[in-house]
Design a protein around this motif. Structure first.
Motif, PDB file in Angstrom:
ATOM      1  N   GLU A  83      64.656  27.008   5.962  1.00 30.54           N
ATOM      2  CA  GLU A  83      64.772  28.269   5.253  1.00 30.54           C
ATOM      3  C   GLU A  83      65.344  29.316   6.186  1.00 30.54           C
ATOM      4  N   VAL A  84      65.900  30.379   5.597  1.00 25.30           N
ATOM      5  CA  VAL A  84      66.517  31.417   6.414  1.00 25.30           C
ATOM      6  C   VAL A  84      66.010  32.766   5.963  1.00 25.30           C
ATOM      7  N   GLU A  85      65.753  33.618   6.915  1.00 28.65           N
ATOM      8  CA  GLU A  85      65.373  34.990   6.609  1.00 28.65           C
ATOM      9  C   GLU A  85      66.325  35.922   7.327  1.00 28.65           C
ATOM     10  N   GLY A  86      67.020  36.769   6.588  1.00 25.05           N
ATOM     11  CA  GLY A  86      67.942  37.736   7.177  1.00 25.05           C
ATOM     12  C   GLY A  86      69.310  37.172   7.423  1.00 25.05           C
ATOM     13  N   ALA A  87      69.432  36.065   8.165  1.00 27.52           N
ATOM     14  CA  ALA A  87      70.697  35.382   8.390  1.00 27.52           C
ATOM     15  C   ALA A  87      71.688  36.218   9.160  1.00 27.52           C
ATOM     16  N   VAL A 105      65.295  33.376  -4.849  1.00 24.68           N
ATOM     17  CA  VAL A 105      65.644  34.276  -3.755  1.00 24.68           C
ATOM     18  C   VAL A 105      64.668  35.443  -3.745  1.00 24.68           C
ATOM     19  N   SER A 106      64.072  35.696  -2.607  1.00 21.23           N
ATOM     20  CA  SER A 106      63.201  36.848  -2.458  1.00 21.23           C
ATOM     21  C   SER A 106      64.025  38.029  -1.951  1.00 21.23           C
ATOM     22  N   CYS A 107      63.933  39.139  -2.649  1.00 20.58           N
ATOM     23  CA  CYS A 107      64.734  40.298  -2.263  1.00 20.58           C
ATOM     24  C   CYS A 107      63.986  41.587  -2.571  1.00 20.58           C
ATOM     25  N   ALA A 108      64.488  42.657  -2.006  1.00 21.99           N
ATOM     26  CA  ALA A 108      63.894  43.976  -2.207  1.00 21.99           C
ATOM     27  C   ALA A 108      64.983  44.938  -2.655  1.00 21.99           C
ATOM     28  N   PRO A 109      64.648  45.935  -3.468  1.00 22.60           N
ATOM     29  CA  PRO A 109      65.658  46.909  -3.893  1.00 22.60           C
ATOM     30  C   PRO A 109      66.293  47.606  -2.697  1.00 22.60           C
ATOM     31  N   PHE A 110      67.555  47.933  -2.827  1.00 23.31           N
ATOM     32  CA  PHE A 110      68.280  48.614  -1.766  1.00 23.31           C
ATOM     33  C   PHE A 110      69.164  49.668  -2.410  1.00 23.31           C
ATOM     34  N   ALA A 111      69.058  50.907  -1.944  1.00 25.00           N
ATOM     35  CA  ALA A 111      69.813  52.010  -2.551  1.00 25.00           C
ATOM     36  C   ALA A 111      71.310  51.794  -2.369  1.00 25.00           C
ATOM     37  N   SER A 112      72.056  51.930  -3.447  1.00 25.54           N
ATOM     38  CA  SER A 112      73.501  51.753  -3.412  1.00 25.54           C
ATOM     39  C   SER A 112      74.190  53.090  -3.620  1.00 25.54           C
ATOM     40  N   VAL A 113      75.218  53.355  -2.832  1.00 21.27           N
ATOM     41  CA  VAL A 113      75.981  54.586  -2.998  1.00 21.27           C
ATOM     42  C   VAL A 113      76.802  54.549  -4.276  1.00 21.27           C
ATOM     43  N   ASP A 114      77.086  53.347  -4.762  1.00 20.08           N
ATOM     44  CA  ASP A 114      77.924  53.167  -5.953  1.00 20.08           C
ATOM     45  C   ASP A 114      77.040  52.882  -7.164  1.00 20.08           C
ATOM     46  N   VAL A 131      68.367  40.822   0.739  1.00 19.38           N
ATOM     47  CA  VAL A 131      67.831  39.462   0.726  1.00 19.38           C
ATOM     48  C   VAL A 131      66.821  39.323   1.854  1.00 19.38           C
ATOM     49  N   LEU A 132      65.607  38.948   1.478  1.00 16.10           N
ATOM     50  CA  LEU A 132      64.542  38.766   2.456  1.00 16.10           C
ATOM     51  C   LEU A 132      64.318  37.292   2.794  1.00 16.10           C
ATOM     52  N   HIS A 133      64.553  36.442   1.810  1.00 18.56           N
ATOM     53  CA  HIS A 133      64.222  35.023   1.991  1.00 18.56           C
ATOM     54  C   HIS A 133      65.063  34.215   1.010  1.00 18.56           C
ATOM     55  N   LEU A 134      65.797  33.245   1.536  1.00 13.86           N
ATOM     56  CA  LEU A 134      66.611  32.377   0.685  1.00 13.86           C
ATOM     57  C   LEU A 134      66.395  30.934   1.110  1.00 13.86           C
ATOM     58  N   PRO A 135      65.999  30.062   0.186  1.00 14.64           N
ATOM     59  CA  PRO A 135      65.816  28.650   0.540  1.00 14.64           C
ATOM     60  C   PRO A 135      67.127  28.065   1.078  1.00 14.64           C
ATOM     61  N   ARG A 136      67.001  27.325   2.142  1.00 16.47           N
ATOM     62  CA  ARG A 136      68.180  26.804   2.827  1.00 16.47           C
ATOM     63  C   ARG A 136      68.256  25.290   2.664  1.00 16.47           C
ATOM     64  N   THR A 137      67.839  24.833   1.519  1.00 16.46           N
ATOM     65  CA  THR A 137      67.705  23.399   1.284  1.00 16.46           C
ATOM     66  C   THR A 137      68.914  22.780   0.609  1.00 16.46           C
TER      67      THR A 137
END
Length: 337
Positions: free
Chosen positions: A149-153, A168-177, A185-191
């Motif tokens: 598994e990978v975190e951050g990458a 995919v585990s993720c958290a909201p992120f403010a977008s200028v657009d 992305v906090l956690h993505l299975p790397r399988t």
């Protein structure tokens, strides 16, 4: 070498503009500001028109064209500010079933950057993460790779991995657009690795992003010139004033320089040509949007005007697939190599 568009390429470009004007006009654009997720009905229409299958070989059900044609189509999409993971769907149409026809959407994350950002997370069926084009250390995003598994990458291992969006585990992120919602992305299975030519994918993603920037830069020239012809001050159109003329002329020069660079890079596919094209297109998109806002005066700052949408999109795209600092370093290294 002839860099002029062929009759078929002009027809493709004009047809794309006509299609987007009919299906994604200003009313749809403003509605998308409130609900920026990909319109599935529109996505299927674009898929039926071959929008996402341009680079897919005919034997695989695609259109069988090349990067020059994909650049022309993405330029028109950038001009219209069409939201959605357009670059990802162009490049991964042969990887994820249903993307070429518009039935599915796929996201593409650049794992070599921190934070790892995912565009349109709620609208994607799958996510593919690329970890760069060079083999790096085992440290990834401040931690270690464990259990597949990978975190951050942040490391560069030259790999690509796919995952269903709900894994995919993720958290909201403010977008200028406002047209491009983001998640970190906090956690993505790397399988599930994907056999992709990662260096090529990164080059083509940068080039198609530059094409979108070019389309926006050209559109803001049109907006500024149109407003300058109509808006009057002291009994004359503001376009007759030298200061406004100069702003519009500089905008046109930037857009045409970027056009030449982007079109040429689509043919040569050289790393340095693509890097230079992205740098010029980013500059043209951002600076033209700023100058367009200046020509519009006070009304250019308002939410009702569309100028700010081009500026915010340009800011966001300028940080994707090679920011200015990275591009300048790469070009400088190429000059002294």
């Amino acid at each position: 070498m002839d860099f002029q568009l062929t009759d078929e390429q002009r027809a493709l470009k004009d047809g794309t503009r006509e299609l987007l004007a009919g299906r994604f006009g200003r009313d749809r654009l403003r509605a998308a500001v409130e609900d920026p997720g990909p319109d599935r009905a529109l996505w299927r229409e674009l898929g039926a028109a071959g929008f996402f299958a341009l680079l897919l070989p005919e034997k695989d059900g695609g259109v069988g064209l090349g990067l020059p044609e994909a650049v022309l189509v993405l330029e028109e999409a950038g001009r219209a500010l069409l939201p959605g993971p357009l670059v990802a769907c162009q490049l991964l149409a042969g990887v994820v079933d249903g993307v070429a026809t518009g039935e599915k959407t796929v996201g593409l994350c650049e794992g070599a950057r921190e934070p790892v950002l995912w565009e349109h997370p709620a609208g994607c069926d799958e996510l593919i993460l690329v970890e760069g084009d060079e083999v790096g250390g085992g440290e990834v995003g401040g931690g270690e790779v464990e259990g597949g598994e990978v975190e951050g990458a942040r490391g560069r291992t030259g790999g690509a991995y796919r995952s269903a969006s709900d894994r995919v585990s993720c958290a909201p992120f403010a977008s200028v657009d406002p047209l491009t919602p983001l998640a970190r992305v906090l956690h993505l299975p790397r399988t599930e690795p994907v056999a992709l030519d990662v260096p090529r994918l990164r080059r083509e993603a940068a080039l198609l992003t530059a094409a979108q920037q070019l389309g926006s830069a050209v559109r803001t020239v049109e907006m500024a010139a149109g407003h300058a012809r109509e808006r009057e001050q002291f009994g004359a159109p503001i376009g007759s004033f030298q200061a406004v003329k100069q702003l519009c002329a500089q905008m046109l020069v930037r857009a045409e320089m970027a056009r030449s660079a982007v079109y040429a890079a689509s043919i040569t596919e050289s790393v340095l040509d693509i890097t230079g094209a992205k740098l010029l297109a980013d500059e043209a998109a951002v600076r033209n949007a700023r100058d367009c806002l200046q020509v519009h005066g006070g009304m250019g700052f308002t939410w009702e005007a569309d100028v700010h949408l081009h500026l915010k999109r340009a800011w966001l795209r300028a940080e994707c697939w090679g920011a200015a600092g990275e591009a300048e370093e790469l070009l400088a290294a190429g000059l002294i190599a």
